[in-house]
Design an enzyme around this catalytic site. Structure first.
Site, PDB file in Angstrom:
ATOM      1  N   LYS A 112       0.830  -1.210   0.000  1.00 58.33           N
ATOM      2  CA  LYS A 112       0.000   0.000   0.000  1.00 58.33           C
ATOM      3  C   LYS A 112       0.861   1.255   0.000  1.00 58.33           C
ATOM      4  CE  LYS A 112       0.757   1.164   4.450  1.00 58.33           C
ATOM      5  NZ  LYS A 112       1.093   2.468   5.048  1.00 58.33           N
TER       6      LYS A 112
ATOM      7  N   THR B 218      -3.469   5.573   3.649  1.00 57.54           N
ATOM      8  CA  THR B 218      -2.193   5.974   3.059  1.00 57.54           C
ATOM      9  C   THR B 218      -2.383   6.777   1.789  1.00 57.54           C
ATOM     10  OG1 THR B 218      -1.013   4.096   4.006  1.00 57.54           O
ATOM     11  CG2 THR B 218      -0.053   5.077   2.044  1.00 57.54           C
TER      12      THR B 218
END
Length: 333
Positions: free
Chosen positions: A191, A248
């Site tokens: 990620k 994120t």
């Protein structure tokens, strides 16, 4: 009282030390710099990384790893992923026979393409039942402000995961247990790379359709790699997968998103590194993630595009055009 050692005085290591203390543990923070350790002991504040957060009296700091590990039930590792091997080689002889090693790191090792739990098992010479990972939407500053958040604590031994869950459960931090260490680690590592891609799109002035596309197809890439390596597909729909990815890719507090944004605005890699005070794990891990994928024959075009921009100097517009020109296929993992 459960004793815990936390290795690393950055934002996330400090925030997790706060969580452990607030959950009733006695915590020793290990840091490299004597002046920072002294400041934490004198003021119960980490002035370099979380200057607005006061730590509990049960948190103390030291530069001595043996002192940190004395009697520790959990040894929490919160150092940059590419430094783990060297650091842990020095600390491993000091571990107690039953100490559980907990990884807060979200990266893949360069050169070996190993996950952090694999490096820990190799260097510390312990079995998987003594290694746990914490993964999820873990933006340290929000957690330090005690805003409600949830995460995943994973270990192949469910009883160990439950012990760690108890050690870090507070009114503002809710940990869920999982035995899928592979899936949780891959979700956390990859990620960061997708966060760089979405940041680049932001820096280029592109809109929500583009960013949603990158996030969704990025999750497909994470899932493809995970399934190939034996992960549980359900992990990627949860906190350690989609949850961590969304945080994120969408938060200005995300180091990887911010790093990508600066690249998308036209800053060079060197300029972006100089402007970034803390480690953006995806910058180095994008190469090792791509290495891992190629070793297993997994197609990860977004990850490859990020490597092209970050490490080969290709312009973001050119790389984006290449992604859009790929042949269309049915939308499946």
């Amino acid at each position: 009282m459960t004793r815990c050692a936390v290795f690393g005085t950055g934002s996330w290591g400090t925030a997790f030390a706060m969580i452990l203390a607030d959950a009733g543990c006695e915590v020793t923070l290990w840091g490299r710099r004597q002046e920072l350790v002294d400041a934490i002991n004198a003021t119960h504040v980490n002035p370099d990384y979380l200057p607005d957060t006061r730590l509990a009296e049960t948190v103390r700091a030291t530069t001595d790893p043996a002192e940190a590990l004395a009697g520790a039930e959990f040894a929490v590792l919160a150092v940059p992923s590419q430094t783990l091997r060297q650091n842990l080689a020095a600390w491993a002889p000091l571990l107690g026979p039953d100490t559980v090693l907990v990884s807060l790191m979200k990266g893949i090792e360069l050169g070996t393409a190993k996950r952090m739990s694999e490096v820990i098992q190799e260097i510390a010479e312990v079995g998987p039942e003594r290694v746990a990972v914490v993964s999820g939407p873990n933006l340290a500053r929000e957690i330090a402000n005690k805003q409600p958040a949830a995460s995943v604590v994973a270990c192949t031994d469910e009883l160990v995961a439950k012990r760690l869950q108890t050690a870090c459960h507070t009114p503002y931090f809710r940990p869920y247990t999982n035995t899928d260490v592979v899936g949780c680690e891959l979700g956390g590592a990859v990620k960061n790379v997708i966060g760089l891609a979405v940041g680049m799109a932001d820096g280029m002035g592109l809109g929500d359709n583009t960013k949603a596309t990158l996030m969704t197809r990025g999750l497909a890439e994470i899932t493809r790699l995970g399934l190939t390596l034996g992960a549980d597909p359900h992990t990627f729909a949860g906190l350690a997968g989609m949850g961590d990815l969304v945080a994120t890719c969408s938060s200005p507090l995300s180091r990887n998103h911010t790093f990508g944004t600066n690249l998308g605005r036209g800053m060079t890699l060197e300029e972006t590194i100089a402007a970034t005070k803390q480690t953006a794990e995806g910058v180095k891990s994008c190469e090792s993630v791509l290495d891992l994928a190629r070793r297993h024959g997994v197609d990860m075009p977004i990850v490859a595009a990020v490597v092209d921009v970050v490490h080969r100097g290709r312009p973001t517009q050119e790389v984006l055009a290449g992604l859009m020109a790929r042949s269309a296929k049915p939308e499946r993992h």
